[in-house]
Scaffold this motif. Sequence first.
Motif: not given
Length: 196
Positions: A112-113, A115-116, A120, A128-132, A134-135
């Motif tokens: 996840n990190l 990806d994020f 970004n 590279n899609t982040y699907s986790g 929100s911060m």
Amino acid sequence: MTKFSKIALFALVIGASVFTSCSNDDDPQPVAETPSIYARLGGTTLVADPDNAGQMIEKGRLSYRKVVNTTVGLIVADVQSNASGNLSAHFAPLLGEVGAGNTTNLAILVDNLTDFFSFNTGGTNAVNTYSGLSMVAAHNPATNPRMGVKSTTANYTKFEGYVGAAAVQNGVAANTQLYADVVAVLESLRAPIVQQ
């Protein structure tokens, strides 16, 4: 120097000054766009994945994964040191799982990190899609049971230091624009992450 060479040199100097003085200062000069952080970390160039035999990985993604893995190692060393102010309270649930032999959620966190940060900072391919979360949600124990406590400014500064050290260990020199840009991304995340 021959007479012909002197005349040619003189003509070249005069021609250059004429063209320079005729330029319109009001015309915007093309500005070279700085490549994304992801591109400067290797971008979409495919390389052999050292962790998965026979598979390829984008060099930018591999760079981020290396930094994330090194950061995790630095945090674990910090926790094991029992030093005052270490980050053990934040990662207690996750560290408990790892201590019991379950590394599934640690692998998910690393992915996840990766990806994020990849997504970004310019990694546009689907890998590279982040699907986790929100911060805000990811760093709030009420919405993320693998987060032990809310983060303070001091905790986040310590984490940011570990990411910086991990970047240096993986070839991003601290005195470069790339390093400064990575730090700027981390600083942009401070407000949603620090909740205490």
